[in-house]
Design a protein around this motif. Structure first.
Motif, PDB file in Angstrom:
ATOM      1  N   VAL A  69     -24.334  37.146  46.220  1.00  0.00           N
ATOM      2  CA  VAL A  69     -23.091  37.205  45.448  1.00  0.00           C
ATOM      3  C   VAL A  69     -22.331  35.889  45.540  1.00  0.00           C
ATOM      4  N   VAL A  70     -21.616  35.582  44.452  1.00  0.00           N
ATOM      5  CA  VAL A  70     -20.619  34.519  44.422  1.00  0.00           C
ATOM      6  C   VAL A  70     -19.254  35.193  44.461  1.00  0.00           C
ATOM      7  N   LEU A  71     -18.384  34.725  45.349  1.00  0.00           N
ATOM      8  CA  LEU A  71     -17.054  35.315  45.470  1.00  0.00           C
ATOM      9  C   LEU A  71     -16.057  34.545  44.615  1.00  0.00           C
ATOM     10  N   THR A  72     -15.109  35.265  44.042  1.00  0.00           N
ATOM     11  CA  THR A  72     -14.125  34.677  43.157  1.00  0.00           C
ATOM     12  C   THR A  72     -12.776  35.344  43.429  1.00  0.00           C
ATOM     13  N   PHE A  73     -11.809  35.171  42.531  1.00  0.00           N
ATOM     14  CA  PHE A  73     -10.483  35.761  42.726  1.00  0.00           C
ATOM     15  C   PHE A  73     -10.544  37.280  42.531  1.00  0.00           C
ATOM     16  N   ASP A  74      -9.553  37.955  43.102  1.00  0.00           N
ATOM     17  CA  ASP A  74      -9.494  39.412  42.987  1.00  0.00           C
ATOM     18  C   ASP A  74      -8.543  39.816  41.868  1.00  0.00           C
ATOM     19  N   SER A  75      -8.766  40.980  41.310  1.00  0.00           N
ATOM     20  CA  SER A  75      -7.906  41.542  40.276  1.00  0.00           C
ATOM     21  C   SER A  75      -8.013  43.055  40.352  1.00  0.00           C
ATOM     22  N   CYS A  76      -7.040  43.751  39.746  1.00  0.00           N
ATOM     23  CA  CYS A  76      -7.020  45.213  39.881  1.00  0.00           C
ATOM     24  C   CYS A  76      -8.004  45.893  38.937  1.00  0.00           C
ATOM     25  N   GLY A  77      -8.289  45.271  37.788  1.00  0.00           N
ATOM     26  CA  GLY A  77      -9.196  45.862  36.821  1.00  0.00           C
ATOM     27  C   GLY A  77      -8.584  46.949  35.958  1.00  0.00           C
ATOM     28  N   ALA A  78      -7.307  47.282  36.191  1.00  0.00           N
ATOM     29  CA  ALA A  78      -6.716  48.427  35.493  1.00  0.00           C
ATOM     30  C   ALA A  78      -5.470  48.091  34.684  1.00  0.00           C
ATOM     31  N   CYS A  79      -4.802  46.964  34.978  1.00  0.00           N
ATOM     32  CA  CYS A  79      -3.561  46.639  34.259  1.00  0.00           C
ATOM     33  C   CYS A  79      -3.892  46.165  32.846  1.00  0.00           C
ATOM     34  N   PRO A  80      -2.897  46.047  31.973  1.00  0.00           N
ATOM     35  CA  PRO A  80      -3.184  45.660  30.586  1.00  0.00           C
ATOM     36  C   PRO A  80      -3.912  44.324  30.448  1.00  0.00           C
ATOM     37  N   THR A  81      -3.553  43.326  31.272  1.00  0.00           N
ATOM     38  CA  THR A  81      -4.229  42.039  31.138  1.00  0.00           C
ATOM     39  C   THR A  81      -5.670  42.125  31.624  1.00  0.00           C
ATOM     40  N   ALA A 121     -17.180  37.401  55.371  1.00  0.00           N
ATOM     41  CA  ALA A 121     -15.946  37.603  54.618  1.00  0.00           C
ATOM     42  C   ALA A 121     -15.891  39.016  54.068  1.00  0.00           C
ATOM     43  N   LEU A 122     -14.675  39.553  54.015  1.00  0.00           N
ATOM     44  CA  LEU A 122     -14.444  40.863  53.434  1.00  0.00           C
ATOM     45  C   LEU A 122     -13.933  40.668  52.012  1.00  0.00           C
ATOM     46  N   ALA A 123     -14.643  41.210  51.045  1.00  0.00           N
ATOM     47  CA  ALA A 123     -14.269  41.082  49.639  1.00  0.00           C
ATOM     48  C   ALA A 123     -14.349  42.462  48.998  1.00  0.00           C
ATOM     49  N   SER A 124     -14.229  42.502  47.682  1.00  0.00           N
ATOM     50  CA  SER A 124     -14.320  43.774  46.972  1.00  0.00           C
ATOM     51  C   SER A 124     -15.382  43.658  45.884  1.00  0.00           C
ATOM     52  N   VAL A 125     -15.761  44.790  45.331  1.00  0.00           N
ATOM     53  CA  VAL A 125     -16.729  44.751  44.230  1.00  0.00           C
ATOM     54  C   VAL A 125     -16.146  44.050  43.012  1.00  0.00           C
ATOM     55  N   ARG A 126     -14.822  43.952  42.927  1.00  0.00           N
ATOM     56  CA  ARG A 126     -14.202  43.304  41.777  1.00  0.00           C
ATOM     57  C   ARG A 126     -14.361  41.789  41.835  1.00  0.00           C
ATOM     58  N   ASN A 127     -14.412  41.218  43.026  1.00  0.00           N
ATOM     59  CA  ASN A 127     -14.486  39.751  43.099  1.00  0.00           C
ATOM     60  C   ASN A 127     -15.761  39.257  43.774  1.00  0.00           C
ATOM     61  N   ALA A 128     -16.790  40.091  43.794  1.00  0.00           N
ATOM     62  CA  ALA A 128     -18.112  39.680  44.260  1.00  0.00           C
ATOM     63  C   ALA A 128     -19.076  39.802  43.082  1.00  0.00           C
ATOM     64  N   VAL A 129     -19.573  38.678  42.617  1.00  0.00           N
ATOM     65  CA  VAL A 129     -20.400  38.623  41.411  1.00  0.00           C
ATOM     66  C   VAL A 129     -21.862  38.463  41.825  1.00  0.00           C
ATOM     67  N   ARG A 130     -22.681  39.445  41.486  1.00  0.00           N
ATOM     68  CA  ARG A 130     -24.086  39.390  41.875  1.00  0.00           C
ATOM     69  C   ARG A 130     -24.828  38.345  41.057  1.00  0.00           C
ATOM     70  N   VAL A 131     -25.683  37.574  41.743  1.00  0.00           N
ATOM     71  CA  VAL A 131     -26.507  36.561  41.092  1.00  0.00           C
ATOM     72  C   VAL A 131     -27.950  36.737  41.550  1.00  0.00           C
TER      73      VAL A 131
END
Length: 365
Positions: A83-95, A144-154
């Motif tokens: 995985v490549v790690l990136t910024f986190d986001s909620c995935g649910a808000c309008p943006t 590192a502790l991350a989430s499925v939202r900011n861990a991108v599988r490659v």
């Protein structure tokens, strides 16, 4: 889980390698064994106190590695995934739902509060808190502790230790060109500042089919590399707006500004045709007042700010890797590697401009 992390205990202080205890992954979270992590100017700004983080803290936000553990209900990733790690986001808000997770309504709390959204920390030393969750990861550490939202599988056939910069600086520069400015083929584009973000913009402009790509930087070595990566001309900043208009009568269609000073923003706007569009990417802390000539805007020019390339990393990182396979995004040419224990030397080399994109390699990577 025990980990070794580079801990910052005071603004502008050293980053010292210390043992920490990493929290167990909760629902939606994963633990990643870091193979390599890039150093970004945002990390340096945080070290200098420009990002208001609680201390002690572990920074690092361009991590890449292998999933080692997953929390409850995690099905998108499993142990062994790269995985490549990136910024986190909620995935649910309008943006987020609108395809703009970099402008998530919970961006600050998820990426620069030093804690999870519920206020808990992800690392400890005995009874003492160590703050983390920096850009959803804090990857200046062996794990590192991350989430499925900011861990991108490659794909696991890629050099995972070198991929971390795709999660921030490279997607920022490339996304600003390919997703925000989206220049038409055979158009013209100028890039002001040829650090890693600017170089990513140069490569993206080439991939987009721009036929005039102007790279602007005071460093002759960086100007030369920009030409090798796709720029058609490279200029020193002195008198650059006039120089660009001599090269491109009427000015360029688009500009990317990666420095963040009033002088550079003004020069980027002055280089534009009417109408023309400029993306400003340079980060100098959350409060960075600049003045611009309103006349630039009245002539139909647009200035827009861009964070993280305004992309969805789960699709865009794959797009960059596809460009890399065709030879259009050779990002490895920007990278210099350092052992993790030499993090202070890597930071110093970054500050004095001796390297473009340092990547710290973890033991065994």
């Amino acid at each position: 889980m025990k980990a070794v992390a580079a801990v910052l205990r005071e603004p502008r202080g050293p980053l010292r390698l210390e043992d920490v205890e990493l929290d167990d992954p909760r629902a939606g979270e994963v633990i990643v064994r870091i193979a390599g992590v890039g150093i970004c100017h945002t990390d340096l700004g945080a070290c200098d106190g420009h990002v208001p983080l609680p201390l002690p803290v572990v920074l690092g936000h361009e991590g890449a590695g292998v999933v080692e553990r997953v929390g409850a209900d995690v099905t998108a990733l499993q142990p062994g995934d790269h995985v490549v790690l990136t910024f986190d986001s909620c995935g649910a808000c309008p943006t987020c739902r609108g395809g703009h997770p970099a402008y998530c309504r919970e961006f600050v709390v998820r990426n620069s509060s030093g804690r999870r959204c519920d206020g808990s920390v992800t690392m400890r030393q005995g009874d003492a808190d160590v703050h983390g969750s920096f850009l959803g990861q804090s990857s200046f550490t062996t794990h590192a502790l991350a989430s499925v939202r900011n861990a991108v599988r490659v794909n696991d056939d890629l050099p995972i230790a070198l991929l971390g910069p795709l999660g921030c600086s490279l997607q920022t520069g490339a996304g600003a060109v390919l997703r925000v400015l989206a220049p038409e083929a055979r158009s013209s584009l100028a890039v002001f500042g040829c650090g890693p973000v600017g170089m990513a913009s140069v490569m993206a402009a080439r991939a987009a089919g721009c036929t005039t790509i102007v790279a602007v930087d005071p460093d002759p070595g960086r100007r030369e590399l920009a030409l090798e990566l796709g720029a058609t001309v490279a200029l020193d900043p002195e008198g650059v707006a006039r120089g660009i208009r001599q090269l491109v009568p009427g000015g360029v269609d688009c500009a990317v500004e990666t420095v963040g000073t009033a002088e550079v923003v003004d020069a980027a706007l002055a280089s534009l045709a009417s109408p023309g569009r400029c993306a400003t990417l340079g980060f100098r802390g959350p409060r960075n007042r600049i003045e611009i000539d309103q006349g630039h805007l009245l002539m139909g020019r647009t200035l827009t700010g861009v964070i993280e390339g305004d992309v969805d990393p789960h699709s865009f990182i794959g797009d960059l890797l596809a460009l890399h396979r065709t030879g259009l995004f050779p990002f490895e040419r920007l990278i210099a590697t350092y052992p993790f224990e030499e993090i202070e030397r890597a930071i110093e080399d970054t500050r004095r401009g001796a390297v473009l994109k340092p990547v710290l390699l973890m033991p065994g990577a």
